[in-house]
Design an enzyme around this catalytic site. Sequence first.
Site, mmCIF file in Angstrom:
data_model
loop_
_atom_site.group_PDB
_atom_site.id
_atom_site.type_symbol
_atom_site.label_atom_id
_atom_site.label_comp_id
_atom_site.label_asym_id
_atom_site.label_seq_id
_atom_site.Cartn_x
_atom_site.Cartn_y
_atom_site.Cartn_z
ATOM 1 N N GLU A 564 -49.984 28.324 -21.159
ATOM 2 C CA GLU A 564 -50.258 29.309 -20.110
ATOM 3 C C GLU A 564 -49.562 30.634 -20.423
ATOM 4 O O GLU A 564 -50.133 31.706 -20.249
ATOM 5 C CB GLU A 564 -49.771 28.735 -18.780
ATOM 6 C CG GLU A 564 -50.637 29.032 -17.595
ATOM 7 C CD GLU A 564 -52.109 28.745 -17.838
ATOM 8 O OE1 GLU A 564 -52.903 29.657 -17.592
ATOM 9 O OE2 GLU A 564 -52.455 27.634 -18.291
ATOM 10 N N ASP A 620 -53.260 26.674 -28.477
ATOM 11 C CA ASP A 620 -52.847 25.278 -28.707
ATOM 12 C C ASP A 620 -51.749 25.200 -29.769
ATOM 13 O O ASP A 620 -50.735 24.535 -29.584
ATOM 14 C CB ASP A 620 -54.047 24.435 -29.168
ATOM 15 C CG ASP A 620 -54.973 24.081 -28.019
ATOM 16 O OD1 ASP A 620 -54.545 24.192 -26.851
ATOM 17 O OD2 ASP A 620 -56.132 23.697 -28.286
#
Length: 714
Positions: A564, A620
Amino acid sequence: MGTLWSQERPPEEGQQPPEPSRWWTAARRLLTAVLLLGLFLGSSVLLVYILRSCGPRPCEVPACWHLLDHYLASGNSSVAPCTDFFSFACGKAEGASSSFQALAEENKSRLRGILEAPGSWHLGFGEEKAFQFYNSCMDTGAIEAAGAGPLRQVIEELGGWPISSNWTSLDFNRTLRLLMSQYGHFPFFRTYLGPHPTPPHMPVIQIDQPEFDIPLKQEQEQKTYAQILREYLTYLNQLGILLGGDPSKVQEHAYLSISITSRLFQFLRPLGQQRAQGHLFQIVTIDQLQEVAPAIDWFSCLQATFTPMSLSPSQAVVVHDLDYLKNMSQLVEEEALRHRDFLQSHMIFGLVGTLSPALDSEFQKARQELIRQLRKLTERPPMPAPPRWMTCVEETGAFFEPTLAALFIHEAFSLSTQSAAMDLFTAIKDAFVARLRRLPWLDEETRRKAQDRVTQLQVKMGAPEWAMEPALARQEYDDVHLGPSFLQSFLSGVRSRRARTVQRSLQPSAHHRWQVPPWEVRAYYSDSDHVVVFPAGLLQPPFFHPAYPRAVNFGAAGSIMAHELLHIFHQLLRPGGCPACDTRALQGALLCLEHLYAAFSLPGGASFNGSHTLLENTADVGALAIALQAYNRRLLWHRGETTMPNLGLSPQQLFFRSYAQVMCRELSAQDSQDTHSPPALRVHGPLSNTPAFARHFHCPHGALLNPSRRCQLW
Ligand SMILES: *[C@@H]1O[C@H](CO)[C@@H](O)[C@H](O)[C@H]1NC(C)=O
Ligand SMILES: *[C@@H]1O[C@H](CO)[C@@H](O)[C@H](O)[C@H]1NC(C)=O
Ligand SMILES: *[C@@H]1O[C@H](CO)[C@@H](O)[C@H](O)[C@H]1NC(C)=O
Ligand SMILES: *[C@@H]1O[C@H](CO)[C@@H](O)[C@H](O)[C@H]1NC(C)=O
Ligand SMILES: *[C@@H]1O[C@H](CO)[C@@H](O)[C@H](O)[C@H]1NC(C)=O
Ligand SMILES: CC(=O)N[C@H]1CO[C@H](CO)[C@@H](O)[C@@H]1O
């Protein structure tokens, strides 16, 4: 030999009597032996103690045993971790859902438990209403018995429908105003309260294109689009018949409603521009809007929708696509002249779709079938219809959110969980800042700005302040009237929620207004308030628990938090997003990632074109690196690491296992619209870019997850 030991030598003969001297010597020897033995025993105990506190103890609390069951049920330990870690962790995971969906469903089933066994709760008036609403939603017997009757009544209130009832001559503006303000349906445009684009981002009325029941034409091939329209026609026909219309008349109206929809499609911006929608807007007054798009009575429609706000014609609103509104207005004017009743039909068809959760099973079956066919045509994996209880939990949650939020928090999120999650976030944030200092492609100025931005970032953990304090969450819902039919209760809920939203926006608040209920499994970043939000629903097993080994929390919840954070800086990675950066190094790293991901094939040998998932891949890869760095720092400073019992994994190995667990989901379920890579790639891409993974799992050089080349992006 003036040592201590010299004193142990027997004293000079003759000076002391021999008997006591010999006794004394023996006693001394004994004492020494005892002392030595004691010293030896003591130090061994200490050694064992030190060894034990260095090595990880197994975590034996119930939360860990549950997690162990979860791991054993999803993983397949006979797969080699260095070639296929995804199967190692997720090999037996079943069902079409992701671990996020699974968690969301379980959280909802927790709410269901609360709603179905209210016995243990102290019921205030508001809670009582929420429980009653849920019960009437579950009372499918009554809903079936009422059939289409309640819906016909609603249609009469709107001026009737030319195909199934007597038809009072249409006042277009009146119908539209009622639809927007009383029925929560927005046929030609959508309007809502959102933050003003410029600081201080006060809530302001926004006008945007409507939501459509079918996917946009621009995204489909011509042939698919024709099939989609055919399915939609079937659906609308069914609605008309269910409402008692004459089949040939229904067919004609359904057909014209579709032609209105496809003309609205043509007015939409090209896709590329839509993606940048957030940045394309205009601020106009209601008066100006009236001039540009005269077919709509803007003032009265908006005033009715946003009561008790008091509007004036010079009120400014944010318009997201003025050209669309212009052309839409022209279309409405033309249709109003030529076929007024088709315009009415179009609005009613749309309304029936919006209300379908509150209608009987025939309507729901028709809608489910439409959804099923559309997913098939757009090559998205099928999604089974949710069970009734879940629909009812969702509806109850939508209308009685404050009550359900407080009940959920009371049941599932304590202050100690909150503070543990906050600690985790702080560790992640610190690691991120440390990493920013080392990024080779970032220039000094941008680096400083990025660091400032992280420092100023606010974080909300678990639930809004009011939900943590049940007295504040108490609501009476005086304006919600239940009955006589479930549809009427539902509509009352729609109106009450709308009024509450408007009311809330009128009260200035220093706090961020949450965009999701706290039981949701979705973290988000709000640009206007510069705040990241991690709802309580996400901070649950198997992603997070205060009693878990740290490795589990850092690997799962920690990497989600880092992901995030990275999203905040996505802009830098877009072409031209950071002119001052070392663009060559940056592009090189991005290209390297693309190659890294391209090395993996999907099950069944399918290859995957990663160009549209590149941004998510960078997040990621970065998230794993940051979470791992944060975890390693913790290891350095804190003792007492625990690990999972009976799993045979070291804490570091457990960290990676927990990271992969977040991604577990059915392999075939890749959604073509998803901007994330398929789950196996989301595990293998980042792991193969992490040398520590190969080290801790002893992967030989050249193993799939221990490649010779790695990329330096974050
Ligand atoms: C576990 O993996 C092994 C080796 O790949 C495979 O033969 C076996 O069928 C898998 N077991 C399950 C339950 O999937
Ligand atoms: C329509 O109106 C006619 C006469 O005004 C009336 O006899 C009939 O019952 C009405 N039909 C419906 C469905 O309301
Ligand atoms: C709706 O009201 C506006 C403003 O009064 C008017 O200009 C417009 O013609 C009306 N639209 C229709 C379709 O009657
Ligand atoms: C939208 O309206 C403009 C004029 O206002 C016109 O030039 C344009 O062709 C219209 N777009 C469509 C798709 O009809
Ligand atoms: C992947 O797709 C993009 C655009 O969709 C295309 O430009 C690119 O050539 C494709 N790459 C491969 C390897 O097929
Ligand atoms: C509050 C709540 O329902 N939490 C549940 C969410 O789902 C996980 C899934 O395992 C449960 O363990 C939690 O108790």
